[in-house]
Structure formats: C-alpha cells, structure tokens
Scaffold this motif. Structure first.
Motif, PDB file in Angstrom:
ATOM      1  N   VAL A 488       1.175  -1.208  -0.038  1.00  9.39           N
ATOM      2  CA  VAL A 488      -0.103  -0.316  -0.194  1.00  9.39           C
ATOM      3  C   VAL A 488       0.902   1.378  -0.152  1.00  9.39           C
ATOM      4  CG1 VAL A 488      -2.308   1.065   1.450  1.00  9.39           C
ATOM      5  CG2 VAL A 488      -1.854  -0.821   1.238  1.00  9.39           C
ATOM      6  N   LEU A 489       1.911   0.984   1.045  1.00  9.88           N
ATOM      7  CA  LEU A 489       2.706   2.329   0.531  1.00  9.88           C
ATOM      8  C   LEU A 489       3.533   2.675  -0.373  1.00  9.88           C
ATOM      9  CD1 LEU A 489       4.116   4.734   2.916  1.00  9.88           C
ATOM     10  CD2 LEU A 489       5.830   2.739   3.365  1.00  9.88           C
ATOM     11  N   ALA A 490       4.445   1.410  -0.875  1.00  6.30           N
ATOM     12  CA  ALA A 490       4.819   1.832  -2.625  1.00  6.30           C
ATOM     13  C   ALA A 490       3.759   2.277  -3.561  1.00  6.30           C
ATOM     14  CB  ALA A 490       5.506   1.047  -2.039  1.00  6.30           C
ATOM     15  N   VAL A 491       2.523   1.953  -3.577  1.00  5.43           N
ATOM     16  CA  VAL A 491       1.638   2.237  -4.207  1.00  5.43           C
ATOM     17  C   VAL A 491       1.179   2.917  -4.087  1.00  5.43           C
ATOM     18  CG1 VAL A 491      -0.547   1.775  -6.048  1.00  5.43           C
ATOM     19  CG2 VAL A 491       1.371  -0.366  -5.151  1.00  5.43           C
ATOM     20  N   GLY A 492       1.025   4.033  -3.233  1.00  5.78           N
ATOM     21  CA  GLY A 492       0.264   5.245  -3.071  1.00  5.78           C
ATOM     22  C   GLY A 492       1.864   6.416  -2.952  1.00  5.78           C
ATOM     23  N   VAL A 493       3.225   5.762  -2.825  1.00  5.16           N
ATOM     24  CA  VAL A 493       3.571   6.906  -3.352  1.00  5.16           C
ATOM     25  C   VAL A 493       4.553   6.951  -4.802  1.00  5.16           C
ATOM     26  CG1 VAL A 493       6.285   7.681  -2.916  1.00  5.16           C
ATOM     27  CG2 VAL A 493       4.963   6.901  -1.052  1.00  5.16           C
ATOM     28  N   GLY A 494       4.111   5.440  -5.170  1.00  6.10           N
ATOM     29  CA  GLY A 494       4.599   5.943  -7.082  1.00  6.10           C
ATOM     30  C   GLY A 494       3.201   6.345  -7.536  1.00  6.10           C
ATOM     31  N   VAL A 495       2.068   6.031  -7.126  1.00  6.81           N
ATOM     32  CA  VAL A 495       1.182   6.671  -8.124  1.00  6.81           C
ATOM     33  C   VAL A 495       1.329   7.838  -7.983  1.00  6.81           C
ATOM     34  CG1 VAL A 495      -1.112   7.114  -7.720  1.00  6.81           C
ATOM     35  CG2 VAL A 495      -1.010   5.114  -7.974  1.00  6.81           C
TER      36      VAL A 495
END
Length: 515
Positions: A488-495
């Motif tokens: 969730v953290l990686a995808v959120g920052v990535g988006v």
C-alpha cells in the motif's frame, strides 16, 4: 490529378499536424475514466466471487463465461470492426449519411448468427458441461446462452458510436454500468446463497446494456448531418462502395469476416487458457488461473481505452494516406499505454504473493502465474497497437493469420505444459501467444507504414514507470520487508510520483488536450 481527383475534406490544423492526437487523447481520457472504474468493478467482482464461493464454483463460472465470450466473438461476424472502419471512411470522404443503411445491412446477419449460436449453445450445453466436469455446468451455459444475442448487439452498437468519435457511451454503458450491475447482482446472490444464479447475475446486465447502447446510437446517427455531395475517387477500395454513401455487402463482409475469425482466435487466446486448464487440470486450477490473470484483464481496460479512441482515427489517417500521422499516433498511443499499464503490471510483479492473497488464502499458489503474465504484458504494452493499424489498413486476412498463429501457439503450449505444470504452464502459453500477435504486424506493415515503438515518448514513459513502480517498490521491500502495508505504501507513493512525472513530462509524452 486526373479525371477523378481524391477529395478528402479534412482540417489541416488537426489532421495533418499531429495525427489528431488531441482528439484521440480527449476520447482516451473519457475512456480511461470509464476504464478505471470498470477495472475496479471487475476486480471487485472477481474478488467477491472467489471469496464467497468455493474454488470449484468460481472455476465453473469463469470457465462458462469464457465459453460465452468466445461464442459472442463467433456471433458478431466482425461487424464491430467493420462498422468502425467503414463509418470512419465515410466521414473522411463526405459520406456520413450512409451510416444508417450500413447498420441495417450489417446487423441482419449478425442478429441471425447470434440467435443460431445461442440456440446451439443451449442445445449442446450438456455435452460441453460433461467435458468441464461439474453437474451445474449445463445450467450455467443455458442461462448464458439466453443473453448471448444481447452481448453481441451491445458490442456492435458501441463500436458504431465510437466510429462517430463518441466515447462516452462505451465508458458509461460498458465500463461502468454493466459491471456495476453485475457486482450488485452477485452481491445479492452472495446474500441469498444461491450459487446456481451466478450465471444469471453475470450475463443479465447485457440486456439493459444493449437497449441503452442502441438508443444512444440512434440519437448519434439522427444528429449526424448527411453529406449531400458524394465525391468520386479512383481508390480501389472506394470503388467497391455504392453511391450515396452506401457500402456493398461484398465490401463490408470481405473486411469483416476475416476480422471475425481473427477476433475469435484472439478471444480464444485471452479466454481459452481458462477452458484448457479446466479441461486438463480441473475447474479449481481454472479458478486459480483466472484470478491470477485478472491483473492482465484489468490492464487491458487501460489499453482498450486508448485503442477505442485511436481506432477510428487510424482509419481516417490511412484513408487519407497520412502515414506521418499514423506513425505519430502509434508512438504517442504506445507511450500512453505504457503510462497506464506498466504501473499496474510492475506493482503486481513485485508484490505477486500479496496480490494473490486478495482472492483468498487458497489462491496463493497463483503468484508464479501472476509474475509470468505481468512480465509478458510489460513487453506487449511496449510493442503498441500494430495489430490495430494492420486491421485499419484493410488487411484483415493478415490479421486473421496472425491471430490463428497466436491461437495455435496458445493451444499447443497449453497441451504441452498444462498437464505437467498446471496454471503456470498455461501462463507461459498465453504470454507466448500474445507476443506472437503483437510482433508480426510490425513486420508485415514495414512496406506500408514503418512502425517501431522506439521513440522519445515511449522511452520517457518506460523510464518513469520503472522508477516509480520498479525501483521504488523493490527498495521499499528491501527496507521494510514484504506484506500488504509495504504494498500500500509503495503503490501510494508511486502513484503520486508517477502522476507528477507524467504532468511534468507531458510535452515529451504528447499529452496535449488543447493547443
């Protein structure tokens, strides 16, 4: 110019300068908004089914609906592509008033064929069910057969609206409305506990979708102002068209029927793996394979959003022989596909175990399948829309050949690999088939319009996606360990970073909604 000059009423500022990129992009944005909602709804639908019902029940539904979609591809006779191709050409050559006659001519055989195929599916449901295994398979197939003609009518009507550059209808009816209704009905089935009605909940929304699509198409055709003058042309393909904007049945079906067979083969590649795994490895294996390949289907929503917007524009550019515009649109469209799909595929590849656990603990074995499929789709996205360009040149025979070779690779790979490797073997066969279908058109088009995805827009899109959804998630996993919170953290920052990068680099990505 000779006695019969070619008259192409196009606006130079839009059609020649950039291949109509802004117009395609605006349509793509509408499609993408619908596709984003549709992808979320379809993923939620699969998660709801896999979590609420047994693997056997889920696998049975996925296998039956795969048969339904293949039969729908058989029934439409290639009419959706034919309608886009010929209506787009009519608009270029000032013959827009011929669209109603074209629709009447095309839909008669399509309706008859859909009724015949639905009847055959209904009658032969029992033998097909015996091959799939579970006793409830025949009831599922018969319920689906009732709604097959409505699915075919929906596809044809929506294709005709896109030919008029109307993307809103497809987004609202096919991407949002129908999957919303499916999810709501499946929710009711879950509450009632009656798994036997799952097929009805999945297929029933095609009926209102067909009604809405044809109602909206009627409004679009009524508003379209018919051209009074019908210019003459010496183009060989145009000589097959009759006066007053009409297309002869021979011209329409010589284009559409090869595309129909190609579409069946393409659907066989996309959905045939589910059926092959069910036949060779059981419906439980089919459920795992379907769940693992849902990410590919979700990514295809983004791809289809770009394809739907670009298809009529490619037909117009090729009709007016604007090959520079074709190359520009192909490369820009490929970069848009990468921006839309690579974030999904890279994230799912890095966090494959966590993604598969969303479907339930027993689906964790599908992580290998997910990695294989995502790796293949990354490559397929970069190869771009060559198969669509090939079709819009009118070379549906070559498109058919490519799809048949792709299907042969898929079936052969499944026969060789599924008995010993199960779902991962089917994933390898699927990826191999997709890459064959994506690579061949680029080689076949080399003498018509040289297309290659190596360009600044594509390179920028690939680089940005690798940073935010490749390097960043791997770094997060190395520092924080795996698990859902890291995902969730990686995808959120990535988006967030990806959207900022796309906006900052919009000029390099040909993202211009206005001048």
């Amino acid at each position: 110019m000779g006695a019969h000059p070619l008259v192409v009423p196009v606006r130079t500022s839009e059609h020649r300068s950039d291949g109509g990129l802004r117009r395609v992009l605006r349509g793509g944005v509408v499609n993408m908004a619908g596709a984003a909602v549709g992808a979320a709804l379809n993923l939620a639908l699969i998660v709801a089914i896999t979590r609420a019902f047994s693997q056997e029940t889920a696998g049975l539904l996925f296998s039956a609906t795969s048969v339904f979609l293949i039969m729908a591809a058989v029934s439409n006779l290639g009419a959706p592509d034919g309608l886009v191709y010929f209506i787009a050409r009519m608009r270029v050559f000032g013959r827009a008033g011929g669209a109603p006659a074209l629709l009447r001519m095309a839909m008669g055989p399509v309706v008859v064929m859909s009724l015949v195929v639905a009847l055959l599916l209904f009658v032969f449901a029992r033998p097909l069910a015996d091959a799939l295994g579970p006793e409830d398979a025949a009831a599922y197939l018969r319920l689906l057969a009732v709604f097959l003609p409505f699915a075919v009518l929906t596809d044809s009507a929506l294709a005709a609206t896109r030919a008029h550059h109307d993307m809103v209808t497809t987004a609202l009816v096919d991407k949002v409305g129908r999957p919303s209704a499916q999810l709501a009905l499946v929710g009711l089935i879950v509450l009632s506990g009656s798994a036997g009605l799952l097929a009805l909940a999945w297929a029933g929304p095609y009926l209102p979708a067909a009604v809405l699509a044809w109602f909206w198409l009627g409004r679009i055709v009524h508003r379209a102002a018919p051209e009074q003058a019908v210019p003459e042309t010496t183009d060989a393909s145009e000589r097959e068209e009759e006066p007053a904007g009409r297309v002869t049945p021979a011209a329409f079906w010589s284009f559409s029927l090869p595309r129909a067979l190609g579409g069946v083969a393409q659907m066989g590649v996309q959905r045939g793996g589910v059926v092959m795994v069910a036949l060779l490895s059981g419906v439980s294996g089919a459920a795992v394979f379907t769940a693992a390949t849902r990410i590919m289907v979700v990514g295809q929503f983004g791809t289809q959003a770009v394809l739907n917007a670009a298809q009529p524009r490619f037909a117009e550019l090729l009709a007016s022989r604007d090959h520079t515009g074709v190359r520009s649109l192909y490369q820009a469209g490929t970069s848009w596909q990468v921006c839309l799909t690579w974030p999904l595929y890279l994230s799912a590849l890095v966090f494959a175990p966590e993604v598969m656990r969303l479907f339930g603990a027993e689906y964790g074995t599908g992580a290998t399948v997910l990695v294989i499929v995502c790796a293949g789709q990354l490559a397929a996205s970069v190869l771009g829309m060559g198969d669509l360009v090939l079709t819009m040149t009118g070379r549906t025979g070559l498109n058919l050949l490519n799809n048949l070779l792709s299907l042969l690779v898929n079936v052969g790979g499944c026969v060789l690999l599924v008995p010993s490797h199960g779902a991962p073997g089917a994933a390898v066969a699927l990826v191999s088939a997709v890459l064959v279908r994506k690579t061949l058109p680029l080689w076949q088009l080399r003498t018509v319009v040289a297309l290659h995805p190596v360009s600044r827009p594509v390179s920028v899109a690939v680089g940005g996606s690798l940073v935010w959804f490749g390097a960043l998630p791997l770094l997060a996993e190395a520092c924080l360990g795996g698990g859902l919170p890291t995902l969730v953290l990686a995808v959120g920052v990535g988006v967030f970073g990806h959207l900022a990068s796309v906006w900052w680099l919009r000029d390099h990505l040909e993202l211009h909604l206005r001048r």
